[in-house]
Motif scaffolding. Structure first.
Motif, PDB file in Angstrom:
ATOM      1  N   ARG A 130       0.858  -1.177   0.000  1.00  0.00           N
ATOM      2  CA  ARG A 130       0.000   0.000   0.000  1.00  0.00           C
ATOM      3  C   ARG A 130       0.891   1.222   0.000  1.00  0.00           C
ATOM      4  O   ARG A 130       1.982   1.203   0.552  1.00  0.00           O
ATOM      5  N   LEU A 131       0.387   2.293  -0.579  1.00  0.00           N
ATOM      6  CA  LEU A 131       1.241   3.468  -0.736  1.00  0.00           C
ATOM      7  C   LEU A 131       1.561   4.102   0.615  1.00  0.00           C
ATOM      8  O   LEU A 131       2.676   4.563   0.837  1.00  0.00           O
ATOM      9  N   GLY A 132       0.593   4.156   1.510  1.00  0.00           N
ATOM     10  CA  GLY A 132       0.883   4.653   2.849  1.00  0.00           C
ATOM     11  C   GLY A 132       0.911   6.159   2.977  1.00  0.00           C
ATOM     12  O   GLY A 132       1.205   6.688   4.053  1.00  0.00           O
ATOM     13  N   PHE A 133       0.649   6.894   1.917  1.00  0.00           N
ATOM     14  CA  PHE A 133       0.556   8.345   1.989  1.00  0.00           C
ATOM     15  C   PHE A 133      -0.436   8.809   0.931  1.00  0.00           C
ATOM     16  O   PHE A 133      -0.744   8.082  -0.013  1.00  0.00           O
ATOM     17  N   SER A 134      -0.936   9.987   1.082  1.00  0.00           N
ATOM     18  CA  SER A 134      -1.996  10.483   0.205  1.00  0.00           C
ATOM     19  C   SER A 134      -1.424  11.223  -0.995  1.00  0.00           C
ATOM     20  O   SER A 134      -0.438  11.954  -0.890  1.00  0.00           O
ATOM     21  N   LEU A 135      -2.064  11.007  -2.137  1.00  0.00           N
ATOM     22  CA  LEU A 135      -1.712  11.759  -3.342  1.00  0.00           C
ATOM     23  C   LEU A 135      -2.699  12.892  -3.607  1.00  0.00           C
ATOM     24  O   LEU A 135      -2.535  13.637  -4.569  1.00  0.00           O
ATOM     25  N   SER A 136      -3.711  13.011  -2.781  1.00  0.00           N
ATOM     26  CA  SER A 136      -4.772  13.969  -3.050  1.00  0.00           C
ATOM     27  C   SER A 136      -4.281  15.407  -3.054  1.00  0.00           C
ATOM     28  O   SER A 136      -4.867  16.270  -3.712  1.00  0.00           O
ATOM     29  N   PRO A 156      -4.020   3.896  -4.268  1.00  0.00           N
ATOM     30  CA  PRO A 156      -4.282   5.012  -3.365  1.00  0.00           C
ATOM     31  C   PRO A 156      -5.421   5.882  -3.897  1.00  0.00           C
ATOM     32  O   PRO A 156      -5.815   5.770  -5.056  1.00  0.00           O
ATOM     33  N   GLU A 157      -5.940   6.735  -3.032  1.00  0.00           N
ATOM     34  CA  GLU A 157      -6.916   7.715  -3.490  1.00  0.00           C
ATOM     35  C   GLU A 157      -6.253   8.627  -4.508  1.00  0.00           C
ATOM     36  O   GLU A 157      -5.170   9.160  -4.279  1.00  0.00           O
ATOM     37  N   LEU A 158      -6.904   8.788  -5.651  1.00  0.00           N
ATOM     38  CA  LEU A 158      -6.293   9.521  -6.750  1.00  0.00           C
ATOM     39  C   LEU A 158      -6.705  10.982  -6.718  1.00  0.00           C
ATOM     40  O   LEU A 158      -7.856  11.308  -6.400  1.00  0.00           O
ATOM     41  N   PRO A 159      -5.796  11.868  -7.099  1.00  0.00           N
ATOM     42  CA  PRO A 159      -6.150  13.293  -7.133  1.00  0.00           C
ATOM     43  C   PRO A 159      -7.135  13.575  -8.265  1.00  0.00           C
ATOM     44  O   PRO A 159      -7.155  12.881  -9.285  1.00  0.00           O
ATOM     45  N   LYS A 192     -12.998   8.045  -7.232  1.00  0.00           N
ATOM     46  CA  LYS A 192     -14.300   8.677  -7.043  1.00  0.00           C
ATOM     47  C   LYS A 192     -14.268  10.181  -7.263  1.00  0.00           C
ATOM     48  O   LYS A 192     -15.291  10.782  -7.617  1.00  0.00           O
ATOM     49  N   ASN A 193     -13.108  10.815  -7.060  1.00  0.00           N
ATOM     50  CA  ASN A 193     -13.015  12.255  -7.246  1.00  0.00           C
ATOM     51  C   ASN A 193     -12.387  12.643  -8.575  1.00  0.00           C
ATOM     52  O   ASN A 193     -12.194  13.832  -8.834  1.00  0.00           O
ATOM     53  N   CYS A 194     -12.057  11.665  -9.414  1.00  0.00           N
ATOM     54  CA  CYS A 194     -11.366  11.956 -10.679  1.00  0.00           C
ATOM     55  C   CYS A 194     -12.338  12.503 -11.720  1.00  0.00           C
ATOM     56  O   CYS A 194     -13.306  11.835 -12.086  1.00  0.00           O
ATOM     57  N   ARG A 195     -12.067  13.674 -12.214  1.00  0.00           N
ATOM     58  CA  ARG A 195     -12.935  14.293 -13.205  1.00  0.00           C
ATOM     59  C   ARG A 195     -12.433  14.097 -14.633  1.00  0.00           C
ATOM     60  O   ARG A 195     -13.204  14.218 -15.573  1.00  0.00           O
ATOM     61  N   TRP A 196     -11.127  13.811 -14.773  1.00  0.00           N
ATOM     62  CA  TRP A 196     -10.542  13.774 -16.110  1.00  0.00           C
ATOM     63  C   TRP A 196      -9.912  12.429 -16.455  1.00  0.00           C
ATOM     64  O   TRP A 196      -9.234  12.310 -17.462  1.00  0.00           O
TER      65      TRP A 196
END
Length: 537
Positions: free
Chosen positions: A275-281, A301-304, A326-330
């Motif tokens: 697991r990445l263990g840190f946020s990319l957001s 990981p949660e994607l920006p 879930k938050n990816c628009r592009w």
């Protein structure tokens, strides 16, 4: 020009190019000794490029005398492989030299001491097998590009490199005995720094200067375990960061992520984490993320929200996409092949399609391991690489684009899709030609599925576009393997579902489309998927 003529007309010749590899089936016309003698007789030479095949055994040292004379007018010097132990003849004053490219196994040093080359901009030293040290860089005030590749005995890079103000590009790779990169004390114009396959470099170079122009940094297969906080302090405008095969990657990234606000491309492939263990957001400008060949990766990981391209090929432990998008628009280009089957690919597909509806000239490409998506596609896929689509009345106004689905081989590289008008299929779209998913060739792991959406907005300005067309033939070709099945359907128009960003905003976000129109004629259009990286320099 023939080299015999060069010796006869040496007062007129200013450029010489000799490439022994242009016809690999023809015996070499000249050996290295002859070429050195011929070059020595050309008195006004400004451009020299020599590329010769070495007929001798590579384990046997066979050297010759280098050119006895070189013109002081020389601007470009490239010789592969250079056959002598000494580079420049006595009396040569390389004051006008701009490019120097060398490849050879005899030079232990390029020149002695500090040599003044006031106009040299490019220095490439490749496969210099006996090179022990680089030259002093103080005499090269205009140097912009430095490449050190395959210098297996190189032990030292002269410390003057770290104080070089004009350098823009530095690449050090496959220098296996090199233990240290010089301390960076000035390098204010450096844009690209790459250190690859240098396992004995154990520490990242110390940074004592502002490097606000550095946009690309690559640390790949080295002994470096820790990246200093000075990266965040001095390299504030990084756009591309590649950190492959680092043993403490999670600790490294957690320390520097908050200073990487401008990062657009992040490569974390070939690392050993689950697991990445840190946020990319917080990387709000990130467009491209590569996590391929992370064999222990269990979840993404949660994607920006800014992400457009995700590659996580050959991740054998990854079985779900989860809610990371879930938050990816592009998000429009996703590849998860060569690993385990993803069990929620349909949900990912719907999300990506919904995002596509917000942009008139958008596209989407999704590649997954296994054939689950292909089995659920309607209409059912036709065997082979061709299928036919009957178009309803007013199709160009009631629908937004084409959605294609194909079965591919595991060594898939790219896709060519050809759309032809009113081409007869000779019964290829009959019910008897649909894919039989019980066929064992479709159940083995080396098959995957791809889904590609092409909007009408992408096609309207082409010569091929014709709204009166009644039927289309689709043909898909995969470079590197056969296409096992193909299907296509029209996608109905939808409301923009809350996504109000315009295509202008999307284009300005820095994304370079991988799906491009390669051929356009009134009868046929060809669309190809390119896997090329973003270019920031």
């Amino acid at each position: 020009m023939r080299f015999e003529d060069a010796t006869k007309e040496n007062k007129k010749i200013e450029a010489v190019k000799y490439d022994d590899f242009e016809d690999i089936y023809t015996k070499s016309n000249y050996d290295a000794s002859q070429l050195c003698k011929i070059v020595s007789n050309i008195k006004k030479l400004r451009y020299l490029e020599v590329h010769i095949r070495d007929p001798t055994n590579v384990d046997v040292d066979v050297e010759v005398e280098g050119p006895a004379f070189l013109s002081n007018e020389l601007r470009y010097f490239s010789w592969r492989p250079y056959p002598a132990r000494s580079l420049f003849p006595d009396g040569f004053q390389p004051l006008k030299l701009v490019v120097l490219k060398l490849n050879g196994r005899f030079l232990k040093e390029v020149w002695k001491g500090c040599k003044h080359l006031p106009h040299l901009k490019v220095l490439q030293l490749r496969h210099m097998w006996k090179l022990l040290r680089t030259p002093n860089f103080d005499g090269l005030p205009c140097l912009q590009q430095l490449t050190l590749n395959g210098c297996f005995k190189l032990k030292e890079i002269h410390p003057s490199l770290g104080n070089h103000a004009s350098l823009q590009y530095v690449s050090v790779s496959r220098c296996k005995r090199l233990r240290m990169f010089p301390t960076i004390t000035h390098m204010k114009n450096l844009k690209n720094l790459s250190i690859e396959e240098c396992p004995n470099i154990l520490e990242f170079p110390k940074i004592h200067a502002n490097m606000e122009r550095l946009v690309e940094l690559a640390i790949i297969l080295t002994g470096i375990e820790v990246l200093p906080s000075s990266i965040g302090e001095h390299c504030t405008n990084l756009i591309s960061l590649k950190l492959r095969r680092l043993t403490r990657i999670i600790e490294i990234m957690s320390r520097i992520t908050e200073t990487l606000s401008n990062l657009q491309e992040l490569d974390l492939s070939w690392n050993d984490f689950s697991r990445l263990g840190f946020s990319l957001s917080q990387l709000t400008q990130l467009k491209v993320l590569d996590m391929s060949c992370c064999g222990k990766l269990l979840e993404l990981p949660e994607l920006p929200s800014s992400l457009t391209t995700l590659t996580a090929d050959d991740c054998n432990s990854l079985t779900t996409f989860g809610d990371c998008h879930k938050n990816c628009r592009w998000l429009c280009d996703v590849s998860l092949v060569g690993g385990s089957n993803i069990n929620d690919g349909d949900r990912l597909l719907e999300s990506m399609l919904e995002a596509c509806m917000a942009i008139e000239n958008h596209y989407m490409l999704l590649q997954l391991q296994g054939i689950q998506m292909a089995k659920g596609f309607t209409p059912q896929l036709v065997r082979g690489n061709r299928c036919r689509l009957q178009l309803p009345e007013n199709w160009c106004n009631e629908f937004s684009g084409f959605l294609m689905c194909g079965v591919m081989s595991h060594f898939f590289i790219t896709i060519d899709v050809r759309l032809s008008k009113n081409e007869e299929m000779n019964g290829m779209d009959s019910q008897h030609d649909v894919c039989n998913w019980e066929d064992t060739r479709y159940t083995v792991m080396e098959y995957g599925s791809w889904m590609a959406y092409v909007s009408f907005g992408m096609l309207r300005q082409t010569a091929w576009w014709d709204q009166t067309c009644k039927a289309l033939t689709f043909e898909a070709r995969e470079i590197g393997g056969p296409c096992g099945g193909l299907g296509v359907r029209l996608i109905e128009k939808k409301r923009k579902s809350g996504l109000t960003e315009t295509s202008t905003i999307y284009s300005s976000a820095g994304h370079t489309p991988y799906l491009k129109i390669e051929h356009d004629s009134p009868s046929t259009i060809k669309i190809q998927r390119h896997k090329n990286r973003m270019n920031f320099l």
